[in-house]
Scaffold this motif. Sequence first.
Motif, mmCIF file in Angstrom:
data_model
loop_
_atom_site.group_PDB
_atom_site.id
_atom_site.type_symbol
_atom_site.label_atom_id
_atom_site.label_comp_id
_atom_site.label_asym_id
_atom_site.label_seq_id
_atom_site.Cartn_x
_atom_site.Cartn_y
_atom_site.Cartn_z
ATOM 1 N N LYS A 77 0.835 -1.196 0.000
ATOM 2 C CA LYS A 77 0.000 0.000 0.000
ATOM 3 C C LYS A 77 0.873 1.250 0.000
ATOM 4 O O LYS A 77 1.852 1.354 0.710
ATOM 5 C CB LYS A 77 -0.924 -0.005 1.221
ATOM 6 N N LYS A 78 0.458 2.243 -0.810
ATOM 7 C CA LYS A 78 1.199 3.492 -0.869
ATOM 8 C C LYS A 78 1.069 4.233 0.456
ATOM 9 O O LYS A 78 -0.008 4.338 1.019
ATOM 10 C CB LYS A 78 0.629 4.360 -1.998
ATOM 11 N N GLU A 79 2.206 4.751 0.953
ATOM 12 C CA GLU A 79 2.203 5.485 2.216
ATOM 13 C C GLU A 79 2.015 6.973 1.937
ATOM 14 O O GLU A 79 2.798 7.583 1.219
ATOM 15 C CB GLU A 79 3.522 5.256 2.960
ATOM 16 N N PHE A 80 0.961 7.557 2.492
ATOM 17 C CA PHE A 80 0.688 8.966 2.314
ATOM 18 C C PHE A 80 1.021 9.725 3.595
ATOM 19 O O PHE A 80 0.677 9.291 4.691
ATOM 20 C CB PHE A 80 -0.785 9.200 1.968
ATOM 21 N N SER A 81 1.667 10.868 3.429
ATOM 22 C CA SER A 81 1.971 11.700 4.591
ATOM 23 C C SER A 81 0.706 12.422 5.051
ATOM 24 O O SER A 81 -0.123 12.819 4.238
ATOM 25 C CB SER A 81 3.040 12.728 4.230
ATOM 26 N N LYS A 82 0.578 12.595 6.352
ATOM 27 C CA LYS A 82 -0.528 13.381 6.901
ATOM 28 C C LYS A 82 -0.137 14.842 7.065
ATOM 29 O O LYS A 82 -0.973 15.677 7.373
ATOM 30 C CB LYS A 82 -0.952 12.792 8.254
ATOM 31 N N ASN A 83 1.132 15.133 6.833
ATOM 32 C CA ASN A 83 1.629 16.495 6.941
ATOM 33 C C ASN A 83 1.461 17.185 5.583
ATOM 34 O O ASN A 83 2.104 16.827 4.601
ATOM 35 C CB ASN A 83 3.102 16.474 7.349
ATOM 36 N N VAL A 96 3.252 16.905 1.774
ATOM 37 C CA VAL A 96 2.496 16.552 0.561
ATOM 38 C C VAL A 96 2.768 17.574 -0.541
ATOM 39 O O VAL A 96 3.031 17.217 -1.694
ATOM 40 C CB VAL A 96 0.982 16.485 0.867
ATOM 41 N N PHE A 97 2.699 18.862 -0.184
ATOM 42 C CA PHE A 97 2.967 19.920 -1.165
ATOM 43 C C PHE A 97 4.385 19.790 -1.724
ATOM 44 O O PHE A 97 4.593 19.826 -2.945
ATOM 45 C CB PHE A 97 2.784 21.294 -0.506
ATOM 46 N N LYS A 130 -11.138 15.346 -1.550
ATOM 47 C CA LYS A 130 -12.368 15.939 -0.993
ATOM 48 C C LYS A 130 -12.849 15.198 0.247
ATOM 49 O O LYS A 130 -13.383 15.804 1.176
ATOM 50 C CB LYS A 130 -13.459 15.984 -2.066
ATOM 51 N N LYS A 131 -12.649 13.894 0.279
ATOM 52 C CA LYS A 131 -13.038 13.132 1.468
ATOM 53 C C LYS A 131 -12.113 13.455 2.629
ATOM 54 O O LYS A 131 -12.539 13.490 3.788
ATOM 55 C CB LYS A 131 -13.017 11.626 1.170
ATOM 56 N N LYS A 132 -10.856 13.690 2.316
ATOM 57 C CA LYS A 132 -9.862 13.918 3.364
ATOM 58 C C LYS A 132 -9.908 15.338 3.916
ATOM 59 O O LYS A 132 -9.806 15.555 5.120
ATOM 60 C CB LYS A 132 -8.471 13.628 2.804
ATOM 61 N N LYS A 169 4.836 21.739 12.862
ATOM 62 C CA LYS A 169 5.416 20.405 12.734
ATOM 63 C C LYS A 169 6.676 20.437 11.880
ATOM 64 O O LYS A 169 6.727 21.090 10.839
ATOM 65 C CB LYS A 169 4.402 19.441 12.107
ATOM 66 N N GLU A 170 7.650 19.680 12.293
ATOM 67 C CA GLU A 170 8.908 19.617 11.550
ATOM 68 C C GLU A 170 8.755 18.666 10.367
ATOM 69 O O GLU A 170 8.237 17.555 10.493
ATOM 70 C CB GLU A 170 10.018 19.131 12.471
ATOM 71 N N ILE A 171 9.196 19.130 9.195
ATOM 72 C CA ILE A 171 9.149 18.292 7.993
ATOM 73 C C ILE A 171 10.098 17.107 8.143
ATOM 74 O O ILE A 171 11.239 17.256 8.586
ATOM 75 C CB ILE A 171 9.557 19.107 6.746
ATOM 76 N N ASN A 172 9.598 15.938 7.743
ATOM 77 C CA ASN A 172 10.432 14.745 7.677
ATOM 78 C C ASN A 172 11.023 14.677 6.273
ATOM 79 O O ASN A 172 10.352 14.289 5.319
ATOM 80 C CB ASN A 172 9.587 13.505 7.977
#
Length: 456
Positions: A2-8, A12-13, A407-409, A427-430
Amino acid sequence: MKKEFSKNTTEVFTKTMFHYVPEILKYIDEIKDPRKRKNYSMRYLIMSEMIMFLSEGRSQRFTETAYKETKYLENIRKIIKEEVETIPDAEIYTDVFSRIEKEEIEELQYKINYKMIRNKIYEDSKILGKYNIVIDGTRFQKAHYEVSPEWLSQTKEGKTTWYLSMLEMKLIAKEMAISIMSEMIKNEDKREEEETEEEINQKSEEEIKQDCEINATKRLLRKFRKKYPRLPVRIIADSLYPSKKLMKMSEEQNVEYIFVLKDKKIPTLTKELLDLVSLPEGNRYIVENEKEIILTMWENEIDYEGIKTNIIRQIKKNKKDGKNAIWMWMTNRKITKENINKIIYCAKLRDYIENQGFKEQKVTSGIDLEHVYSKDIKAIKVIYTIIQITHLIMQIMEHSDICEEFKKKYGSVKVFRRKFYAHITEKEINIEQIQIKIQIRFDKSTLSYTNYTKEH
């Protein structure tokens, strides 16, 4: 796996930007810097401006106050890969942006767009072998006083408003409206060849708007073809644009066009089309479904003062209320029964520049394109272009799977931007998360001609 998506959202940007435009920092570094002393690099000033727009900021003053004593500096250092010790005063942005030549900031936008096009990101959005580019003008800064002579003005009921107007060229792809390039509309664009001031004053508001946009379009088309000499495109525009000059110029620049045509705009064309389609061998057909009856008719090679053009007219009758809706378009592409629905589909893509383009930047995204970000005309051009680049990255995030289901998120772009501000400051960027290589995909069903034909 499964693809790992960042919550930060900051991650993402940044991941999206560097995935699609990995050399963006290099492109920014190539802008000719007018300064002798450089306390802040060009990459810091431009990237921090993009971050400001994403953080719901509406002025450079925002960066002075909203980011102090937060994790902002720590994070932007990682994004731009440079050391930055302090947040600059707001005046530094205006000073630098007012000295950058507009060709330099336009070149940055070109390099980003060229990279996307070269990598075939929008390839499956071509229709009949061409990219669809919508042209339209928009007002993007307003004031109740004369800021400078370059600003346009309009007086209604004794009240004068000053504003700036930009002619935009937006590529429509994957439910996105991507700014390819733009041209500032000037006061002198009101003048048609040798018109006197008195003749200009006698023109209606629509006539002035038409002359302004057509004159700016002529400059824009030349500039476009200089940058993209072989790119296969069609331009799509509203009923202000049908004119001999643009028709002729489109042919000279090897550009296909589709213009909205109104009955009263060029009545001779409407009359000839209706005369021809009424003949026994006239080009027409009728489709009926549960909701409506659709009559489509067309004719090729209709003469308009020595220039040949092709006309489509479509009438939809609503079965429920009996009302008719009529559309008409002119194009230099030969119309056949096999391609007519695709031409009509392309013509209706014009709505995207209003909704996914101007409306998002003025209202729904919260960027507030009409806000007076600067009074200097050169700085305004730089800021306007940075908004377009930022909006491109925002649209990719919204319409790809980088955020899973956007849109759901988040519900809306405004919610995303509020989270972005919280994340960039708290939050510090990883950096390892940003560097992980992943595939970012668009939903193949978006803006699909196949889906359109099923619905129509």
